[in-house]
Design a protein around this motif. Sequence first.
Motif, PDB file in Angstrom:
ATOM      1  N   LEU A   1       0.844  -1.206   0.000  1.00  0.00           N
ATOM      2  CA  LEU A   1       0.000   0.000   0.000  1.00  0.00           C
ATOM      3  C   LEU A   1       0.876   1.251   0.000  1.00  0.00           C
ATOM      4  O   LEU A   1       0.591   2.224  -0.708  1.00  0.00           O
ATOM      5  CB  LEU A   1      -0.928   0.014   1.225  1.00  0.00           C
ATOM      6  CG  LEU A   1      -2.044  -1.035   1.262  1.00  0.00           C
ATOM      7  CD1 LEU A   1      -2.780  -0.974   2.593  1.00  0.00           C
ATOM      8  CD2 LEU A   1      -3.012  -0.836   0.100  1.00  0.00           C
ATOM      9  N   ASP A   2       1.944   1.225   0.796  1.00  0.00           N
ATOM     10  CA  ASP A   2       2.814   2.408   0.890  1.00  0.00           C
ATOM     11  C   ASP A   2       3.682   2.560  -0.362  1.00  0.00           C
ATOM     12  O   ASP A   2       4.074   3.675  -0.702  1.00  0.00           O
ATOM     13  CB  ASP A   2       3.673   2.313   2.162  1.00  0.00           C
ATOM     14  CG  ASP A   2       4.272   3.653   2.568  1.00  0.00           C
ATOM     15  OD1 ASP A   2       3.634   4.701   2.326  1.00  0.00           O
ATOM     16  OD2 ASP A   2       5.391   3.662   3.118  1.00  0.00           O
ATOM     17  N   LYS A   3       3.963   1.461  -1.067  1.00  0.00           N
ATOM     18  CA  LYS A   3       4.697   1.564  -2.341  1.00  0.00           C
ATOM     19  C   LYS A   3       3.866   2.325  -3.363  1.00  0.00           C
ATOM     20  O   LYS A   3       4.399   3.065  -4.188  1.00  0.00           O
ATOM     21  CB  LYS A   3       5.024   0.170  -2.889  1.00  0.00           C
ATOM     22  CG  LYS A   3       6.323  -0.385  -2.394  1.00  0.00           C
ATOM     23  CD  LYS A   3       6.643  -1.710  -3.094  1.00  0.00           C
ATOM     24  CE  LYS A   3       7.864  -2.354  -2.473  1.00  0.00           C
ATOM     25  NZ  LYS A   3       7.880  -3.812  -2.693  1.00  0.00           N
ATOM     26  N   ALA A   4       2.544   2.122  -3.302  1.00  0.00           N
ATOM     27  CA  ALA A   4       1.669   2.733  -4.313  1.00  0.00           C
ATOM     28  C   ALA A   4       1.603   4.254  -4.167  1.00  0.00           C
ATOM     29  O   ALA A   4       1.559   4.966  -5.161  1.00  0.00           O
ATOM     30  CB  ALA A   4       0.275   2.120  -4.219  1.00  0.00           C
TER      31      ALA A   4
ATOM     32  N   ALA B   1     -11.065   6.513  -2.168  1.00  0.00           N
ATOM     33  CA  ALA B   1     -11.577   7.548  -3.073  1.00  0.00           C
ATOM     34  C   ALA B   1     -10.901   8.905  -2.870  1.00  0.00           C
ATOM     35  O   ALA B   1     -11.022   9.786  -3.729  1.00  0.00           O
ATOM     36  CB  ALA B   1     -13.083   7.688  -2.875  1.00  0.00           C
ATOM     37  N   LEU B   2     -10.196   9.057  -1.765  1.00  0.00           N
ATOM     38  CA  LEU B   2      -9.721  10.400  -1.392  1.00  0.00           C
ATOM     39  C   LEU B   2      -8.399  10.779  -2.052  1.00  0.00           C
ATOM     40  O   LEU B   2      -7.568   9.921  -2.351  1.00  0.00           O
ATOM     41  CB  LEU B   2      -9.548  10.475   0.128  1.00  0.00           C
ATOM     42  CG  LEU B   2     -10.798  10.260   0.980  1.00  0.00           C
ATOM     43  CD1 LEU B   2     -10.416  10.144   2.462  1.00  0.00           C
ATOM     44  CD2 LEU B   2     -11.787  11.397   0.774  1.00  0.00           C
ATOM     45  N   VAL B   3      -8.226  12.080  -2.214  1.00  0.00           N
ATOM     46  CA  VAL B   3      -6.937  12.663  -2.598  1.00  0.00           C
ATOM     47  C   VAL B   3      -6.210  13.035  -1.307  1.00  0.00           C
ATOM     48  O   VAL B   3      -6.793  13.692  -0.433  1.00  0.00           O
ATOM     49  CB  VAL B   3      -7.145  13.919  -3.477  1.00  0.00           C
ATOM     50  CG1 VAL B   3      -5.820  14.637  -3.725  1.00  0.00           C
ATOM     51  CG2 VAL B   3      -7.813  13.546  -4.796  1.00  0.00           C
TER      52      VAL B   3
ATOM     53  N   ALA C   1       1.992  11.004   0.617  1.00  0.00           N
ATOM     54  CA  ALA C   1       1.059  10.742  -0.493  1.00  0.00           C
ATOM     55  C   ALA C   1       0.500  12.037  -1.078  1.00  0.00           C
ATOM     56  O   ALA C   1       0.080  12.065  -2.245  1.00  0.00           O
ATOM     57  CB  ALA C   1      -0.087   9.840  -0.012  1.00  0.00           C
ATOM     58  N   SER C   2       0.507  13.107  -0.288  1.00  0.00           N
ATOM     59  CA  SER C   2      -0.030  14.381  -0.791  1.00  0.00           C
ATOM     60  C   SER C   2       0.827  14.939  -1.924  1.00  0.00           C
ATOM     61  O   SER C   2       0.346  15.721  -2.742  1.00  0.00           O
ATOM     62  CB  SER C   2      -0.145  15.411   0.337  1.00  0.00           C
ATOM     63  OG  SER C   2       1.127  15.788   0.807  1.00  0.00           O
TER      64      SER C   2
ATOM     65  N   GLN D   1      -3.693  14.397  -7.295  1.00  0.00           N
ATOM     66  CA  GLN D   1      -4.813  13.572  -7.757  1.00  0.00           C
ATOM     67  C   GLN D   1      -4.427  12.098  -7.920  1.00  0.00           C
ATOM     68  O   GLN D   1      -5.273  11.218  -7.797  1.00  0.00           O
ATOM     69  CB  GLN D   1      -5.344  14.097  -9.108  1.00  0.00           C
ATOM     70  CG  GLN D   1      -5.967  15.485  -9.048  1.00  0.00           C
ATOM     71  CD  GLN D   1      -7.269  15.507  -8.265  1.00  0.00           C
ATOM     72  OE1 GLN D   1      -7.996  14.509  -8.232  1.00  0.00           O
ATOM     73  NE2 GLN D   1      -7.558  16.626  -7.613  1.00  0.00           N
ATOM     74  N   ARG D   2      -3.165  11.846  -8.209  1.00  0.00           N
ATOM     75  CA  ARG D   2      -2.733  10.457  -8.439  1.00  0.00           C
ATOM     76  C   ARG D   2      -2.762   9.612  -7.174  1.00  0.00           C
ATOM     77  O   ARG D   2      -2.615   8.390  -7.223  1.00  0.00           O
ATOM     78  CB  ARG D   2      -1.321  10.433  -9.049  1.00  0.00           C
ATOM     79  CG  ARG D   2      -1.329  10.727 -10.537  1.00  0.00           C
ATOM     80  CD  ARG D   2       0.068  10.552 -11.121  1.00  0.00           C
ATOM     81  NE  ARG D   2       0.984  11.575 -10.613  1.00  0.00           N
ATOM     82  CZ  ARG D   2       2.219  11.344 -10.189  1.00  0.00           C
ATOM     83  NH1 ARG D   2       2.703  10.120 -10.182  1.00  0.00           N
ATOM     84  NH2 ARG D   2       2.979  12.327  -9.760  1.00  0.00           N
ATOM     85  N   SER D   3      -2.957  10.253  -6.006  1.00  0.00           N
ATOM     86  CA  SER D   3      -3.088   9.461  -4.780  1.00  0.00           C
ATOM     87  C   SER D   3      -4.470   8.813  -4.671  1.00  0.00           C
ATOM     88  O   SER D   3      -4.655   7.876  -3.897  1.00  0.00           O
ATOM     89  CB  SER D   3      -2.820  10.335  -3.548  1.00  0.00           C
ATOM     90  OG  SER D   3      -3.789  11.363  -3.433  1.00  0.00           O
ATOM     91  N   ALA D   4      -5.445   9.303  -5.432  1.00  0.00           N
ATOM     92  CA  ALA D   4      -6.796   8.722  -5.397  1.00  0.00           C
ATOM     93  C   ALA D   4      -6.775   7.331  -6.029  1.00  0.00           C
ATOM     94  O   ALA D   4      -5.962   7.050  -6.908  1.00  0.00           O
ATOM     95  CB  ALA D   4      -7.780   9.636  -6.133  1.00  0.00           C
ATOM     96  N   GLY D   5      -7.675   6.463  -5.536  1.00  0.00           N
ATOM     97  CA  GLY D   5      -7.749   5.106  -6.071  1.00  0.00           C
ATOM     98  C   GLY D   5      -6.896   4.113  -5.298  1.00  0.00           C
ATOM     99  O   GLY D   5      -6.797   2.949  -5.673  1.00  0.00           O
TER     100      GLY D   5
END
Length: 198
Positions: free
Chosen positions: A29-32, A160-162, A168-169, A173-177
Amino acid sequence: MRCDTAGVIAGVRRAAEAVAAHRDELVDLDKAIGDGDHGENLKRGFGFVVDALDSSTFDTPGAVLKMVATTLISKVGGASGPLYGTAFLRAATLAGEAPEIDVVAALQAALGGIVDRGKAVVGDKTIVDALAPAVEAGLGGATLAGIADAADEGAASTVALVARKGRASYLGQRSAGHLDPGARSTAIMLRAFAGGGS
Ligand code: ADP
Ligand code: MG
Ligand code: MG
């Protein structure tokens, strides 16, 4: 609901086991959306916690919680070590020397510590998205399993969140999903503390 020293020790041991069992999931999860260290950081930190539980005696819930806090603060790097450490420290301070803790009040104190330190609000895609609804459920009279359910739902809501806080911030937008690793680790720990599988 109240919990004595033996109950807190058993719950912390279950949380440590669960963190180790979910190490790879948390790393992935943290790699993503981060740097991929969350699962290893927490597994290592809780390994030191278990070592301390094995080698020392603790007379009060507050003493256990304080040891967890100082261990996480000194051994776990990154954002989550100081945040989780502060959470346990606030719970320890609330517990004082008493022979039992009020679990919901401890969780509320923990959330206060994380918010004071990290300044995140619900919706920022952090630990707070799992812990805040868990506290709310507890204040509403939920059982420990219900509190863990609320944390699971809160963690799931982060997909769903950004992200607006933490590493991650930087992705915008790429943090969503993606599921937030810290929200997921909070849900894993609460489920383990509640005594169920995760
Ligand atoms: P790092 O990003 O420094 O590598 P970790 O990977 O251990 O730290 O932890 C990342 C997690 O920390 C995120 O998934 C998020 O849930 C949580 N986090 C980051 N910043 C904050 C904050 N300001 N408030 C609450 N939680 C945060
Ligand atoms: Mg990380
Ligand atoms: Mg890191």
